[in-house]
Design a protein around this motif. Structure first.
Motif, short mmCIF file in Angstrom:
data_model
loop_
_atom_site.label_atom_id
_atom_site.label_comp_id
_atom_site.label_asym_id
_atom_site.label_seq_id
_atom_site.Cartn_x
_atom_site.Cartn_y
_atom_site.Cartn_z
N HIS A 160 0.86 -1.19 0.00
CA HIS A 160 0.00 0.00 0.00
C HIS A 160 0.89 1.24 0.00
O HIS A 160 2.10 1.12 -0.11
CB HIS A 160 -1.02 0.00 1.14
CG HIS A 160 -0.45 -0.02 2.53
ND1 HIS A 160 0.11 -1.14 3.09
CD2 HIS A 160 -0.37 0.95 3.48
CE1 HIS A 160 0.50 -0.87 4.34
NE2 HIS A 160 0.22 0.39 4.59
N GLU A 212 -5.09 2.16 -6.90
CA GLU A 212 -5.40 3.07 -5.79
C GLU A 212 -4.14 3.45 -5.02
O GLU A 212 -4.02 4.56 -4.52
CB GLU A 212 -6.42 2.44 -4.84
CG GLU A 212 -7.86 2.52 -5.31
CD GLU A 212 -8.36 3.96 -5.38
OE1 GLU A 212 -8.12 4.73 -4.43
OE2 GLU A 212 -8.98 4.32 -6.40
N VAL A 250 -10.91 -3.16 0.36
CA VAL A 250 -10.34 -2.17 1.29
C VAL A 250 -9.83 -2.86 2.54
O VAL A 250 -10.53 -3.66 3.16
CB VAL A 250 -11.40 -1.12 1.66
CG1 VAL A 250 -10.84 -0.13 2.68
CG2 VAL A 250 -11.86 -0.38 0.41
N THR A 268 -5.81 0.41 3.59
CA THR A 268 -6.06 1.48 2.62
C THR A 268 -6.93 0.91 1.50
O THR A 268 -7.29 -0.28 1.51
CB THR A 268 -4.74 2.00 2.01
OG1 THR A 268 -4.23 1.03 1.08
CG2 THR A 268 -3.70 2.28 3.07
N ARG A 269 -7.23 1.72 0.51
CA ARG A 269 -8.07 1.28 -0.59
C ARG A 269 -7.31 0.42 -1.61
O ARG A 269 -7.93 -0.20 -2.48
CB ARG A 269 -8.68 2.48 -1.31
CG ARG A 269 -9.64 3.30 -0.45
CD ARG A 269 -10.23 4.45 -1.24
NE ARG A 269 -11.02 3.97 -2.37
CZ ARG A 269 -12.31 3.64 -2.29
NH1 ARG A 269 -12.95 3.73 -1.13
NH2 ARG A 269 -12.97 3.23 -3.36
#
Length: 247
Positions: free
Chosen positions: A113, A139, A230, A233-234
């Motif tokens: 992430h 993302e 999710v 984080t996304r």
């Protein structure tokens, strides 16, 4: 040939598909380990999880921020690294370690992430292995825009702390007592070391994006990367070695 993209996966990793007895034993071991563990890490450690699979646990940064773990997976042709670390110096130390393990190139770096302790070493890997692909979810690539602000804000915050120390007053405008001054001196010293390192830190965005899943062939082993929705984080990604059943 190294990138095999398929449709969205709905399968649960086989490492979790285990007998109740095995699972109970594993959970018990995890609980015992958790009791002896701590969120504060004072030294770098390396643990071998399997043949050619290592996890590096970094010591906390000089500013006391935790540094994300780095996992190294060595194949017969390529090496894959999961998360590149918080500081470029940590990434350089990891790369030196990898070169002692193998002469194979790091072909892939996965950012699980966007948080700084998972991706700040990206550029260091690109410099060391020019052909490396930085892999992430779209993302994660989008959210890494915040990192540009982090790199700008960090030295400004250190300068503000130093000014507070020079004036002898806290952020609330009140005079610092002896304990507050001691703590601020320590904080400024640690953060100044990080700020100095970040002056030459180049932000490196992902170069290979995948939405749901991608399998990477390192030669004699496959690493499965998956995005299941999710999490922290996304754009969270997890990595799984199906043959070794390591998640």
């Amino acid at each position: 040939r190294r990138h095999r993209k398929r449709g969205r996966s709905t399968m649960i990793p086989t490492a979790i598909d285990a007998s109740p007895l095995w699972l109970a034993a594993a959970l018990g071991a995890m609980s015992l380990g958790a009791l002896a563990d701590t969120s504060v890490t004072t030294q770098r450690t390396v643990t071998q999880l399997g043949d050619g699979v290592y996890v590096i646990r970094h010591a906390d940064g000089p500013d006391s921020n935790p540094q994300g773990n780095t996992t190294v997976i060595v194949g017969s042709r390529d090496v894959l690294v999961v998360d590149s670390g918080y500081l470029p110096s940590s990434a350089r130390e990891d790369i030196a370690q990898i070169r002692r393990w193998t002469d194979k190139p790091v072909r892939y770096v996965v950012n699980t992430h966007w948080h700084p302790d998972h991706q700040r070493g990206n550029a260091t890997y690109v410099d060391a292995f020019p052909g490396v692909a930085i892999i992430a979810h779209p993302e994660t690539a989008r959210l890494m825009a915040y990192e540009r602000g982090n790199l700008d804000r960090y030295p400004r915050r250190v300068r503000a702390m130093q000014e507070s120390l020079d004036k002898g007053v806290g952020s609330d405008g009140k005079p610092l007592d002896a304990e507050q001054r001691r703590e601020l001196v320590q904080t400024v010293a640690g953060r100044s070391r990080v700020a100095e390192e970040l002056e030459t830190c180049r932000m490196q965005l992902p170069t290979l994006l995948f939405k749901d899943e991608i399998d990477l062939d390192l030669g004699d082993r496959v690493v499965q990367l998956r995005h299941s929705g999710v999490g922290d984080t996304r754009g969270d990604v997890w990595a799984y070695l199906p043959r070794e059943q390591i998640l």
